[in-house]
Design a protein around this motif. Structure first.
Motif, PDB file in Angstrom:
ATOM      1  N   ASP A  66      -5.538   3.482  -9.589  1.00  0.00           N
ATOM      2  CA  ASP A  66      -5.569   2.366 -10.541  1.00  0.00           C
ATOM      3  C   ASP A  66      -4.296   1.526 -10.459  1.00  0.00           C
ATOM      4  O   ASP A  66      -4.342   0.298 -10.533  1.00  0.00           O
ATOM      5  N   VAL A  67      -3.147   2.181 -10.258  1.00  0.00           N
ATOM      6  CA  VAL A  67      -1.878   1.453 -10.136  1.00  0.00           C
ATOM      7  C   VAL A  67      -1.846   0.697  -8.815  1.00  0.00           C
ATOM      8  O   VAL A  67      -1.413  -0.465  -8.768  1.00  0.00           O
ATOM      9  N   ALA A  68      -2.328   1.304  -7.736  1.00  0.00           N
ATOM     10  CA  ALA A  68      -2.364   0.631  -6.429  1.00  0.00           C
ATOM     11  C   ALA A  68      -3.224  -0.625  -6.488  1.00  0.00           C
ATOM     12  O   ALA A  68      -2.861  -1.668  -5.930  1.00  0.00           O
ATOM     13  N   ALA A  69      -4.359  -0.552  -7.173  1.00  0.00           N
ATOM     14  CA  ALA A  69      -5.231  -1.725  -7.316  1.00  0.00           C
ATOM     15  C   ALA A  69      -4.532  -2.820  -8.109  1.00  0.00           C
ATOM     16  O   ALA A  69      -4.618  -4.002  -7.772  1.00  0.00           O
ATOM     17  N   LYS A  70      -3.820  -2.440  -9.163  1.00  0.00           N
ATOM     18  CA  LYS A  70      -3.101  -3.424  -9.987  1.00  0.00           C
ATOM     19  C   LYS A  70      -1.969  -4.066  -9.176  1.00  0.00           C
ATOM     20  O   LYS A  70      -1.753  -5.279  -9.264  1.00  0.00           O
ATOM     21  N   ILE A  71      -1.264  -3.259  -8.367  1.00  0.00           N
ATOM     22  CA  ILE A  71      -0.199  -3.798  -7.514  1.00  0.00           C
ATOM     23  C   ILE A  71      -0.790  -4.809  -6.538  1.00  0.00           C
ATOM     24  O   ILE A  71      -0.271  -5.918  -6.378  1.00  0.00           O
ATOM     25  N   ASP A  72      -1.886  -4.433  -5.891  1.00  0.00           N
ATOM     26  CA  ASP A  72      -2.530  -5.306  -4.914  1.00  0.00           C
ATOM     27  C   ASP A  72      -2.976  -6.628  -5.562  1.00  0.00           C
ATOM     28  O   ASP A  72      -2.736  -7.704  -5.021  1.00  0.00           O
ATOM     29  N   ASP A  73      -3.604  -6.543  -6.721  1.00  0.00           N
ATOM     30  CA  ASP A  73      -4.051  -7.751  -7.431  1.00  0.00           C
ATOM     31  C   ASP A  73      -2.874  -8.635  -7.840  1.00  0.00           C
ATOM     32  O   ASP A  73      -2.941  -9.859  -7.731  1.00  0.00           O
ATOM     33  N   THR A  74      -1.793  -8.011  -8.308  1.00  0.00           N
ATOM     34  CA  THR A  74      -0.613  -8.771  -8.752  1.00  0.00           C
ATOM     35  C   THR A  74       0.041  -9.478  -7.576  1.00  0.00           C
ATOM     36  O   THR A  74       0.454 -10.637  -7.694  1.00  0.00           O
ATOM     37  N   VAL A  75       0.136  -8.794  -6.428  1.00  0.00           N
ATOM     38  CA  VAL A  75       0.717  -9.416  -5.237  1.00  0.00           C
ATOM     39  C   VAL A  75      -0.135 -10.603  -4.800  1.00  0.00           C
ATOM     40  O   VAL A  75       0.378 -11.694  -4.550  1.00  0.00           O
ATOM     41  N   LYS A  76      -1.450 -10.404  -4.725  1.00  0.00           N
ATOM     42  CA  LYS A  76      -2.335 -11.480  -4.264  1.00  0.00           C
ATOM     43  C   LYS A  76      -2.301 -12.680  -5.207  1.00  0.00           C
ATOM     44  O   LYS A  76      -2.408 -13.819  -4.770  1.00  0.00           O
ATOM     45  N   ALA A  77      -2.151 -12.420  -6.496  1.00  0.00           N
ATOM     46  CA  ALA A  77      -2.117 -13.520  -7.466  1.00  0.00           C
ATOM     47  C   ALA A  77      -0.870 -14.382  -7.308  1.00  0.00           C
ATOM     48  O   ALA A  77      -0.878 -15.566  -7.643  1.00  0.00           O
TER      49      ALA A  77
END
Length: 185
Positions: A66-77
């Motif tokens: 769940d944290v990895a997905a949030k990191i990935d989404d935050t970077v892409k944003a």
């Protein structure tokens, strides 16, 4: 987010001139540059600052799913926002927007023609004015239904009425039951 928002996000990601960092260490390094501190990144991600520092040093190679997905989404944003804005501005000023969809289209027209909705697969290039309306509506927090209305208006003018050459009695076009929708600009 709705289908139109998702399509705009995908089109924005396709505008990347350089891929965002893929490793956890690289992503955390990028986020620390963006937010200014490990504490700010931790607050955004919902983890401790110590965890962020462990990711940055490489002491922890993998984050929870769940944290990895949030990191990935935050970077892409946050990756290349100027490139995104420049492409949107160009589409809204002169380039227009291409919409590819498979959806049920219904419409209201003059007597003697059917208004039964049916599935159509369409790829239509809408003029810059529709791109501008779509981006403005999204910026203002418009609902997915309102943004569908903007796209439907563009389809009415460009596809169904062929720029004023036919189907002049057509008054309303609706997009329903979207199977998929993709934007490019």
């Amino acid at each position: 987010m709705g289908e139109i928002d998702d399509a705009i996000e995908r089109a924005d990601r396709e505008a990347f001139t350089k891929d965002p960092p893929k490793t956890l260490k690289g992503q955390i390094g990028f986020l620390i540059k963006q937010f200014g501190s490990a504490k700010a990144v931790a607050a955004e991600l919902g983890v401790t600052a110590d965890s962020v520092n462990r990711y940055r040093r490489g002491a922890r190679k993998h984050a929870r799913a769940d944290v990895a997905a949030k990191i990935d989404d935050t970077v892409k944003a946050r990756w290349q926002p100027l490139v995104r804005k420049r492409r949107q501005k160009q589409a809204a000023a002169s380039g227009g927007i291409t919409v590819e969809t498979r959806a049920r289209f219904g419409y209201t027209s003059s007597a003697g023609s059917t208004d039964d909705g049916r599935f159509r697969r369409l790829t239509v290039h809408l003029p810059a004015a529709y791109a501008q309306q779509l981006f403005d509506a999204r910026e203002a927090g418009a609902s997915d239904q309102q943004m569908r209305g903007i796209i439907a208006g563009g389809f009415k003018e460009v596809y169904f009425q062929d720029g004023g050459g036919r189907a002049m009695g057509l008054s309303d076009v609706e997009i329903n039951d979207i199977d998929y929708l993709d934007l490019d600009y």
